[in-house]
Enzyme design. Structure first.
Site, PDB file in Angstrom:
ATOM      1  N   MET A 332       0.819  -1.212   0.000  1.00 41.94           N
ATOM      2  CA  MET A 332       0.000   0.000   0.000  1.00 41.94           C
ATOM      3  C   MET A 332       0.856   1.267   0.000  1.00 41.94           C
ATOM      4  O   MET A 332       0.560   2.220  -0.725  1.00 41.94           O
ATOM      5  CB  MET A 332      -0.940   0.008   1.203  1.00 41.94           C
ATOM      6  CG  MET A 332      -1.983  -1.083   1.174  1.00 41.94           C
ATOM      7  SD  MET A 332      -2.950  -1.114  -0.351  1.00 41.94           S
ATOM      8  CE  MET A 332      -3.909   0.374  -0.209  1.00 41.94           C
ATOM      9  N   VAL A 408       1.703   1.017   7.660  1.00 36.56           N
ATOM     10  CA  VAL A 408       2.467  -0.109   8.209  1.00 36.56           C
ATOM     11  C   VAL A 408       1.507  -1.265   8.478  1.00 36.56           C
ATOM     12  O   VAL A 408       0.323  -1.181   8.172  1.00 36.56           O
ATOM     13  CB  VAL A 408       3.223   0.295   9.498  1.00 36.56           C
ATOM     14  CG1 VAL A 408       4.199   1.434   9.209  1.00 36.56           C
ATOM     15  CG2 VAL A 408       2.265   0.705  10.608  1.00 36.56           C
ATOM     16  N   GLU A 410      -1.168  -3.948   9.802  1.00 36.13           N
ATOM     17  CA  GLU A 410      -2.474  -3.694  10.433  1.00 36.13           C
ATOM     18  C   GLU A 410      -2.423  -4.114  11.900  1.00 36.13           C
ATOM     19  O   GLU A 410      -2.906  -5.196  12.280  1.00 36.13           O
ATOM     20  CB  GLU A 410      -3.557  -4.465   9.656  1.00 36.13           C
ATOM     21  CG  GLU A 410      -4.982  -4.191  10.081  1.00 36.13           C
ATOM     22  CD  GLU A 410      -5.532  -2.866   9.560  1.00 36.13           C
ATOM     23  OE1 GLU A 410      -4.731  -1.972   9.259  1.00 36.13           O
ATOM     24  OE2 GLU A 410      -6.763  -2.738   9.494  1.00 36.13           O
ATOM     25  N   LYS A 415       0.559   1.049  15.109  1.00 37.06           N
ATOM     26  CA  LYS A 415       0.061   2.290  14.483  1.00 37.06           C
ATOM     27  C   LYS A 415       0.031   3.422  15.504  1.00 37.06           C
ATOM     28  O   LYS A 415       0.377   4.564  15.194  1.00 37.06           O
ATOM     29  CB  LYS A 415      -1.319   2.050  13.864  1.00 37.06           C
ATOM     30  CG  LYS A 415      -1.247   1.142  12.626  1.00 37.06           C
ATOM     31  CD  LYS A 415      -2.505   1.160  11.817  1.00 37.06           C
ATOM     32  CE  LYS A 415      -2.515   0.108  10.715  1.00 37.06           C
ATOM     33  NZ  LYS A 415      -1.977   0.515   9.437  1.00 37.06           N
ATOM     34  N   SER A 437      -7.441  -0.525   7.189  1.00 34.12           N
ATOM     35  CA  SER A 437      -8.680  -0.912   6.516  1.00 34.12           C
ATOM     36  C   SER A 437      -9.780  -1.260   7.507  1.00 34.12           C
ATOM     37  O   SER A 437     -10.927  -1.406   7.098  1.00 34.12           O
ATOM     38  CB  SER A 437      -8.439  -2.059   5.534  1.00 34.12           C
ATOM     39  OG  SER A 437      -7.395  -2.873   5.942  1.00 34.12           O
ATOM     40  N   HIS A 458      -8.240   5.739   3.564  1.00 34.67           N
ATOM     41  CA  HIS A 458      -8.226   4.318   3.204  1.00 34.67           C
ATOM     42  C   HIS A 458      -8.184   4.154   1.689  1.00 34.67           C
ATOM     43  O   HIS A 458      -9.191   4.308   0.994  1.00 34.67           O
ATOM     44  CB  HIS A 458      -9.480   3.644   3.812  1.00 34.67           C
ATOM     45  CG  HIS A 458      -9.572   2.188   3.530  1.00 34.67           C
ATOM     46  ND1 HIS A 458     -10.766   1.518   3.403  1.00 34.67           N
ATOM     47  CD2 HIS A 458      -8.600   1.252   3.343  1.00 34.67           C
ATOM     48  CE1 HIS A 458     -10.519   0.250   3.147  1.00 34.67           C
ATOM     49  NE2 HIS A 458      -9.225   0.062   3.102  1.00 34.67           N
ATOM     50  N   ASN A 508     -15.514  -2.205   3.424  1.00 35.89           N
ATOM     51  CA  ASN A 508     -15.174  -3.517   3.987  1.00 35.89           C
ATOM     52  C   ASN A 508     -16.227  -3.996   4.984  1.00 35.89           C
ATOM     53  O   ASN A 508     -16.411  -5.195   5.167  1.00 35.89           O
ATOM     54  CB  ASN A 508     -13.796  -3.472   4.654  1.00 35.89           C
ATOM     55  CG  ASN A 508     -12.684  -3.488   3.612  1.00 35.89           C
ATOM     56  OD1 ASN A 508     -12.927  -3.778   2.441  1.00 35.89           O
ATOM     57  ND2 ASN A 508     -11.472  -3.171   4.024  1.00 35.89           N
ATOM     58  N   TYR A 675     -16.315   1.917  -7.350  1.00 37.00           N
ATOM     59  CA  TYR A 675     -14.898   2.183  -7.563  1.00 37.00           C
ATOM     60  C   TYR A 675     -13.966   1.363  -6.687  1.00 37.00           C
ATOM     61  O   TYR A 675     -12.773   1.308  -6.957  1.00 37.00           O
ATOM     62  CB  TYR A 675     -14.625   3.690  -7.395  1.00 37.00           C
ATOM     63  CG  TYR A 675     -15.114   4.447  -8.592  1.00 37.00           C
ATOM     64  CD1 TYR A 675     -14.401   4.408  -9.783  1.00 37.00           C
ATOM     65  CD2 TYR A 675     -16.315   5.129  -8.573  1.00 37.00           C
ATOM     66  CE1 TYR A 675     -14.859   5.050 -10.912  1.00 37.00           C
ATOM     67  CE2 TYR A 675     -16.795   5.777  -9.701  1.00 37.00           C
ATOM     68  CZ  TYR A 675     -16.052   5.732 -10.868  1.00 37.00           C
ATOM     69  OH  TYR A 675     -16.504   6.360 -12.009  1.00 37.00           O
TER      70      TYR A 675
END
Ligand code: NAI
Length: 736
Positions: A332, A408, A410, A415, A437, A458, A508, A675
């Site tokens: 990512m 970094v 999850e 974090k 996420s 995100h 999600n 999208y």
């Protein structure tokens, strides 16, 4: 009345620029110059259409005029129809229609030269096809995007384009709707000449040079369509290719049909009739309504607002972003860095150590090199973009950046530690964003002294390609921070949707019931290819199993572990945390079936990184074992049940997002799914589909049914908002 007034004003001021005039007429020697003046893009609103016809007529009647240039003021020659008129039939049906305008221009007895600049689209290209010559500035582009809103280029486009280029090129141009560069368009044949920067001077000089030439042979409607014995085969192949790509959308196929009509009709007029019939059918179809909804919804989401009305794009102003930083150069982080530098933002990229940083930089270089190889950019441009990437292993370098996005692993503790460090290093105005996420933005913000400057950004994988950006506001995020993230998304050419903070946010969160049901269907009797087939026939870009394999099955595994669903490998409970649970996906990961990257997941891909999915008997065997251990007698599951169980749970969750003010509108949710997850555009998005295609009463009825059938799956509990909306639609129902 309006048209009379308008035309009158235009007539009176024919050689001056009248403020109301949407096309003005002036003279350069013996060349009349008709300039479209409907800023910013000269769309063909009713007054513009009327004014073009009038100006051409006037120029034709002026004996001193020998030839005519048709051009546009401002940013582009003409961006086509005024789609705001689509919702105002009075204006759409007001004559002259675009087709009459193209006919009037073509019928002119003096040569008319279109001098195009900027991006000319749809009706703008059809207008140019009405001219006897088409010239374009070297940086200009043309395109026929009607297919994307469910239509064909229905103002002569489908009949004229195959008269100025080969049939395969015409099919490509019209069915793809892509923007075509000046150079390519010239090569294809639709453009007669490419102009340098002084394009107006050159255009007028060209018009002078052909003054007096006969226009008859230059009328596109009178040109032949080049057909030969290969033509039927060309169409057969085109239908197959287009159908495979269209995923159930009609308009690309009808574009081919209309072009085919041009090859079969005995005259241009007969072909036009076919074009009109097709357009009439498409215009009233469900798909076109849905595609037009999506077109407007895409624009609506940038006009963001917080559901409680506390902030919106109107009241909040974003900070300027001059530089940025990305923490973590993994999958990512690399994509996010690419998105930033592509938008011209110098971006620091940092990692745990030099080795990982070098690996990330190599990935950035690899992407750029691939684009150079594909011809998407020059080597010099790639180098210039790469020069904006600032690799560093020192947090001190980040002290002056305006925005940081952490990407970094999850893991909440990691974090929080990173946000705390950044809080100590970065200037007080810097925004600290997380690409998480699923994790709680408020908890992360609590690790800093600036919760008003913390939010989720995100991105979706691959971040440099996927257009969706879910911007997640925490409870303390300031309107200014939200506005900055939304503006930044726009700068990166993303579809940015502002959502609230909850586990997994909007996309999600809605994916969860969908993926759970898909796996339960496997447990109950279906196989991965059967589930995927139903979803792909519906129009989703990929079925759930294929999508899981592509994203990597370990991603979900790690998240289930983080949320405490998995305590040990091989765990066999089918009820966890009080809910139905299938361990199938966990077992796959524990057996090395991580998806495409491992060469095997729900399917077998032959080799790591392989792309062609094949049914794998080993997976079938695993599924049988899971069913047996769960005590389920496998059964045939009809396609309708597969579709309903995969989609209606997801839709129910969408209503819950609205109910809890996590999403602001149906449009927000629909754009997330269009999208971020490959939802078929021609059904509008899950909320539009539920409301306008299936109907909310039916959706609610089926959700109720599955709620009773599957009491251990709490997501089937119907959303109160959904019930309320159905009651509003059927007020008598709640009174029974
Ligand atoms: P990844 O494992 O590919 O990359 C994470 C990178 O962070 C690694 O290169 C690692 O060395 C680096 N890192 C770890 N600790 C660090 C530290 N203290 N300082 C600097 N760098 C450090 O993971 P991926 O897939 O890129 O995911 C990153 C984040 O993005 C996660 O929060 C994930 O949930 C989220 N995300 C992932 C998506 C996906 O499809 N992979 C999609 C959307 C969000």
């Amino acid at each position: 009345k309006l048209v009379q007034l308008f035309v009158k004003s235009n007539l009176c001021t024919s050689s001056a620029v009248a403020s109301e005039a949407m096309a003005t007429l002036s003279k350069r020697g013996q060349v009349a110059v008709v300039t479209l003046t409907n800023p910013p893009l000269n769309v063909l609103s009713y007054p513009t259409r009327a004014s073009i016809v009038q100006s051409i007529k006037e120029a034709e009647q002026d004996a001193s005029v020998k030839s005519i240039v048709l051009c546009g003021s401002g940013r582009a020659f003409c961006a086509g129809a005024d789609i705001t008129e689509f919702t105002n039939p009075e204006l759409v049906f007001k004559e002259p229609h675009l087709i009459d305008v193209t006919k009037a221009v073509e019928a002119c007895s003096k040569p008319v030269v279109a001098v195009m600049h900027g991006t000319s689209l749809g009706g703008g290209v059809e207008l140019a096809l009405g001219c006897h010559y088409r010239l374009i500035h070297k940086a200009g582009k043309i395109g026929l995007p009607e297919v994307h809103i469910g239509l064909v280029p229905g103002a002569t486009g489908t009949q004229k384009v195959p008269r100025v280029m080969s049939i395969p090129n015409a099919i490509d141009m019209i069915t793809s709707g892509r923007h075509i560069s000046a150079k390519e368009a010239h090569k294809m044949g639709i453009i007669d000449k490419v102009l340098e920067d002084d394009y107006m001077e050159q255009g007028v000089a060209f018009a002078e040079s052909i003054a007096g030439d006969p226009v008859g042979p230059r009328r596109v409607s009178q040109m032949p369509v080049k057909v030969d014995e290969t033509t039927p085969m060309v169409f057969k192949m085109a239908y197959e290719k287009v159908a495979a790509k269209a995923r159930g959308m009609y308009s690309p196929l009808f574009c081919v049909k209309a072009i085919e009509a041009a090859t079969k009709a005995s005259s241009f007029e007969e072909g036009l009739k076919m074009e009109k019939n097709i357009q009439t059918f498409l215009a009233i179809s469900d798909q076109t309504q849905a595609l037009q909804y999506a077109f407007f919804a895409e624009r609506a989401v940038s006009k963001w607002r917080v559901p409680d009305g506390s902030a919106s794009y109107k009241t909040a102003k974003g900070q300027e972003v001059k530089s940025a930083a990305v923490i973590g150069a993994g999958t990512m982080g690399v994509g996010i860095t690419m998105s930033m530098v592509m938008a011209g933002i110098p971006t620091y990229l940092t990692e745990q150590n030099q080795q990982y940083l070098d690996k990330g930089l190599k990935m950035v270089q690899g992407i750029l090199a691939h684009w150079v190889k594909q011809g998407r950019m020059s080597e010099a441009k790639a180098q210039q973009i790469f020069s904006l990437v600032r690799p560093t292993l020192t947090y001190d370098d980040l002290k002056d950046v305006d925005v940081v996005v952490e990407a970094v692993f999850e893991n909440m503790a990691l974090k929080k530690e990173i946000l705390k460090t950044l809080d100590g290093v970065c200037k007080p105005s810097a925004i600290l964003a997380s690409n998480t996420s699923t994790l709680d933005i408020d908890e992360m913000a609590s690790a800093t002294t600036r919760p008003d400057k913390v939010m989720g950004m995100h991105f979706f994988s691959p971040a440099h390609i996927m257009k969706l950006l879910e911007n997640v506001r925490g409870k303390d995020t300031s309107p200014e921070t939200m506005a900055t993230a939304m503006d930044l998304g726009k700068r990166m050419k993303k579809i940015s949707v502002l959502v609230g903070n909850c586990p997994a946010f909007v996309g999600n969160r809605m994916l969860a019931p969908y993926s759970r049901e898909a796996i339960f269907l496997l447990e109950e009797g279906a196989l991965p290819n059967e589930v995927d087939q139903v979803l792909e026939d519906f129009g989703l870009a990929m079925g759930l199993c294929r999508m899981g394999d592509l994203a990597g099955l370990d991603v979900g595994y790690k998240s289930r572990k983080e949320y405490g669903y998995i305590q040990r490998e091989g765990q066999e409970d089918f009820i966890r945390k009080g809910e139905r649970y299938s361990p199938l996906s966990d077992w796959m990961v524990e057996n090395g079936r991580l998806g495409q990257k491992a060469g095997k997941g729900f399917y077998n891909y032959g080799k790591p990184g392989g792309r062609k999915p094949a049914v794998d008997p080993e997976v079938t065997q695993m599924i049988m074992e899971v069913s047996e251990k769960a005590g389920i007698t496998r059964r045939h599951i009809p396609a309708q049940e597969i579709l309903e169980r995969c989609l209606y749970g997801l839709i129910n969750e969408g209503f819950k997002c609205l109910e809890e003010q996590i999403a602001s509108s149906d449009e927000d949710i629909d754009m997330v799914w269009l999208y971020g997850y490959g939802w078929p555009r021609h059904t509008g998005g899950p909320m539009y589909y539920a409301k306008n295609i299936v109907g909310l009463p039916k959706v609610l009825e089926r959700i109720m049914f599955y709620h009773f059938e599957h009491p251990n799956s709490p997501y089937w509990k119907p959303s109160q908002l959904l019930i309320d909306r159905v009651s509003e639609e059927h007020p008598h129902a709640s009174k029974l």
